[in-house]
Design an enzyme around this catalytic site. Structure first.
Site, PDB file in Angstrom:
ATOM      1  N   ARG A 101     -19.157  30.156  73.247  1.00 28.22           N
ATOM      2  CA  ARG A 101     -19.504  31.441  72.605  1.00 28.22           C
ATOM      3  C   ARG A 101     -20.774  31.930  73.294  1.00 28.22           C
ATOM      4  O   ARG A 101     -21.824  31.294  73.194  1.00 28.22           O
ATOM      5  CB  ARG A 101     -19.733  31.235  71.108  1.00 28.22           C
ATOM      6  CG  ARG A 101     -20.326  32.458  70.432  1.00 28.22           C
ATOM      7  CD  ARG A 101     -20.278  32.382  68.927  1.00 28.22           C
ATOM      8  NE  ARG A 101     -18.945  32.671  68.429  1.00 28.22           N
ATOM      9  CZ  ARG A 101     -18.668  33.099  67.205  1.00 28.22           C
ATOM     10  NH1 ARG A 101     -19.637  33.306  66.338  1.00 28.22           N
ATOM     11  NH2 ARG A 101     -17.423  33.312  66.817  1.00 28.22           N
ATOM     12  N   HIS A 128     -12.432  38.316  71.861  1.00 28.71           N
ATOM     13  CA  HIS A 128     -12.379  37.251  70.844  1.00 28.71           C
ATOM     14  C   HIS A 128     -10.908  36.817  70.725  1.00 28.71           C
ATOM     15  O   HIS A 128     -10.255  37.076  69.703  1.00 28.71           O
ATOM     16  CB  HIS A 128     -12.923  37.784  69.517  1.00 28.71           C
ATOM     17  CG  HIS A 128     -13.381  36.717  68.566  1.00 28.71           C
ATOM     18  ND1 HIS A 128     -13.295  35.366  68.867  1.00 28.71           N
ATOM     19  CD2 HIS A 128     -13.945  36.792  67.331  1.00 28.71           C
ATOM     20  CE1 HIS A 128     -13.761  34.673  67.841  1.00 28.71           C
ATOM     21  NE2 HIS A 128     -14.172  35.503  66.910  1.00 28.71           N
ATOM     22  N   GLN A 131      -9.556  34.769  67.655  1.00 24.79           N
ATOM     23  CA  GLN A 131      -9.462  35.589  66.439  1.00 24.79           C
ATOM     24  C   GLN A 131      -8.175  36.418  66.457  1.00 24.79           C
ATOM     25  O   GLN A 131      -7.428  36.438  65.476  1.00 24.79           O
ATOM     26  CB  GLN A 131     -10.692  36.525  66.373  1.00 24.79           C
ATOM     27  CG  GLN A 131     -10.691  37.432  65.174  1.00 24.79           C
ATOM     28  CD  GLN A 131     -10.944  36.671  63.888  1.00 24.79           C
ATOM     29  OE1 GLN A 131     -11.899  35.921  63.793  1.00 24.79           O
ATOM     30  NE2 GLN A 131     -10.101  36.849  62.888  1.00 24.79           N
ATOM     31  N   ASP A 223     -14.284  45.686  61.409  1.00 24.07           N
ATOM     32  CA  ASP A 223     -15.259  44.678  61.855  1.00 24.07           C
ATOM     33  C   ASP A 223     -16.648  45.288  61.656  1.00 24.07           C
ATOM     34  O   ASP A 223     -16.780  46.494  61.420  1.00 24.07           O
ATOM     35  CB  ASP A 223     -15.001  44.338  63.346  1.00 24.07           C
ATOM     36  CG  ASP A 223     -15.909  43.219  63.853  1.00 24.07           C
ATOM     37  OD1 ASP A 223     -16.525  42.507  63.025  1.00 24.07           O
ATOM     38  OD2 ASP A 223     -16.016  43.049  65.087  1.00 24.07           O
ATOM     39  N   CYS A 263     -12.325  40.236  60.502  1.00 18.34           N
ATOM     40  CA  CYS A 263     -12.532  38.906  61.110  1.00 18.34           C
ATOM     41  C   CYS A 263     -13.612  38.113  60.396  1.00 18.34           C
ATOM     42  O   CYS A 263     -13.648  36.897  60.508  1.00 18.34           O
ATOM     43  CB  CYS A 263     -12.868  39.062  62.591  1.00 18.34           C
ATOM     44  SG  CYS A 263     -14.322  40.086  62.868  1.00 18.34           S
ATOM     45  N   ARG A 291      -7.383  30.608  61.546  1.00 22.85           N
ATOM     46  CA  ARG A 291      -8.119  30.254  62.769  1.00 22.85           C
ATOM     47  C   ARG A 291      -7.902  28.769  63.066  1.00 22.85           C
ATOM     48  O   ARG A 291      -7.675  28.373  64.204  1.00 22.85           O
ATOM     49  CB  ARG A 291      -9.629  30.509  62.577  1.00 22.85           C
ATOM     50  CG  ARG A 291     -10.010  31.962  62.405  1.00 22.85           C
ATOM     51  CD  ARG A 291      -9.871  32.732  63.699  1.00 22.85           C
ATOM     52  NE  ARG A 291     -10.614  32.168  64.796  1.00 22.85           N
ATOM     53  CZ  ARG A 291     -11.917  32.379  65.025  1.00 22.85           C
ATOM     54  NH1 ARG A 291     -12.615  33.166  64.250  1.00 22.85           N
ATOM     55  NH2 ARG A 291     -12.514  31.818  66.068  1.00 22.85           N
TER      56      ARG A 291
HETATM   57  N1   CP Z   1     -14.705  35.548  62.840  1.00 19.75           N
HETATM   58  C1   CP Z   1     -15.534  34.710  63.439  1.00 19.75           C
HETATM   59  O1   CP Z   1     -15.429  34.403  64.654  1.00 19.75           O
HETATM   60  O2   CP Z   1     -16.493  34.193  62.625  1.00 19.75           O
HETATM   61  P1   CP Z   1     -17.755  33.338  63.063  1.00 19.75           P
HETATM   62  O3   CP Z   1     -18.677  34.261  63.822  1.00 19.75           O
HETATM   63  O4   CP Z   1     -18.371  32.861  61.777  1.00 19.75           O
HETATM   64  O5   CP Z   1     -17.309  32.210  63.937  1.00 19.75           O
HETATM   65  N1  NVA Z   2     -17.892  41.819  66.603  1.00 20.34           N
HETATM   66  C1  NVA Z   2     -18.513  40.708  65.930  1.00 20.34           C
HETATM   67  C2  NVA Z   2     -17.511  39.646  65.646  1.00 20.34           C
HETATM   68  C3  NVA Z   2     -18.033  38.416  64.965  1.00 20.34           C
HETATM   69  C4  NVA Z   2     -16.959  37.383  64.733  1.00 20.34           C
HETATM   70  C5  NVA Z   2     -19.657  40.170  66.796  1.00 20.34           C
HETATM   71  O1  NVA Z   2     -19.480  40.099  68.015  1.00 20.34           O
HETATM   72  O2  NVA Z   2     -20.698  39.830  66.252  1.00 20.34           O
END
Ligand code: CP
Ligand code: NVA
Length: 307
Positions: A101, A128, A131, A223, A263, A291
């Site tokens: 990440r 993502h 997701q 989102d 999400c 997930r």
């Molecule tokens: N939806 C999602 O990826 O959540 P987190 O940021 O908590 O991993």
């Molecule tokens: N768009 C959001 C998604 C988090 C799961 C971010 O990047 O923070």
């Protein structure tokens, strides 16, 4: 040869369907195939916080008989303490797979380029994919199909939106994206989605009107307006996104049995009202649960013991 999952571009339509079918099997019995990662270790190289992604990967690897190592920014500060290439080459000597990440998508591309073990994107600024796969599984679970459904994504043309565009177009879901001007999804990614959509007879529509997008939609998706790393733009974004909130009045325009998806994490009172996200149409916690199951299917496919 090792395979990575950096974006849904990396999977064919048939591979996506295969993953959904394996997910279904795994969801029925969570300890099925529990030897697939026996003796294997997966590293989670995370530069940003996470609840769902971290916990679902850790639990998933454990259920498959493997071991997980969480490597946060204070252990591995990609490109700061040492170069991304050196991190990747070193970790490849210990680990059997990496979930990353990062802020910049380029960092994941570089990790994958220098790694001899599979790299899975657990969220970058661009995509993502895990997701979106879980979301498509959740949609299929609710409707028993994907082809011909209409998904309305309202809000920021961000990482989640990009992966949904690619995923929906590959499985025949019509995607309508409503964003404020200047927050549209990236043109090249929309172009890719449109090319996939041609093969599945799906339609991809971009608009600035949430109402137009939501009209007769089967799925409403939202989102956050401020993604991780964009905190400095908060004030401007909260202003620019006014009018893009999912509330009962907007949801009225969708089909009678529409589902609401997000999400998570969510901000009630910003992108969605509490009555919608906590209401009977919302499936946000099924998405979160799924997930786990979809990522186990991904792990088995990329890292598992081949028969
Ligand atoms: N939806 C999602 O990826 O959540 P987190 O940021 O908590 O991993
Ligand atoms: N768009 C959001 C998604 C988090 C799961 C971010 O990047 O923070």
């Amino acid at each position: 040869m090792k395979r990575d999952l950096l974006s849904l571009q990396d999977l064919t339509r048939e591979e996506i369907i295969g993953l959904l079918e394996l997910t279904e099997q795994l969801k029925q019995d969570k300890y099925q195939l529990n030897n697939q990662l026996k003796g294997k270790t997966v590293g989670l190289v995370f530069q940003k916080p996470s609840n769902r992604t971290r916990v679902s990967f850790e639990v998933g690897v454990f259920q498959l008989g493997g071991n997980c190592l969480y490597l946060g920014p204070s252990e591995i500060n990609l490109g700061v303490r040492e170069s991304t290439a050196d991190v990747s080459k070193t970790l490849s000597r210990y680990l059997d797979g990496i979930v990353a990440r990062t802020h910049s998508h380029q960092d994941i591309v570089e990790l994958a380029q220098y790694s001899s073990v599979p790299v899975i994107n657990g969220l970058s600024d661009l995509y993502h994919p895990c997701q979106a796969l879980a979301d498509i599984f959740s949609i299929r679970e609710k409707f028993g199909k994907t082809e011909g459904l209409i998904l309305a994504y309202i809000g920021d043309g961000n990482n989640v939106c990009h992966s949904l565009l690619l995923g929906c177009s590959k499985v025949g879901i019509n995607a309508r994206v409503a964003t404020p001007p200047k927050y549209e999804p990236q043109k090249d990614i929309v172009g890719l989605a449109k090319s996939y959509a041609k093969e599945t007879d799906a339609e991809i529509i971009l608009t600035h009107s949430p109402k137009d997008a939501v009209k007769k939609a089967d799925i409403i998706y939202s989102d956050v307006w401020v993604s991780m790393g964009q905190e400095k733009e908060s004030e401007k974004r909260l202003k620019d996104f006014k009018g893009y909130q999912i509330n009962a009045e907007l949801a009225e325009l969708a089909t009678k049995d529409y589902i609401f998806m997000h999400c998570l994490p969510a901000h009630r009172g910003q992108e969605v009202t509490a009555d919608v996200i906590d209401g009977e149409h919302s499936i946000v916690f099924d998405q979160a649960e799924n997930r786990l199951h979809t990522q186990k299917a991904i792990l088995i496919t990329l890292l598992g013991e081949k028969p």
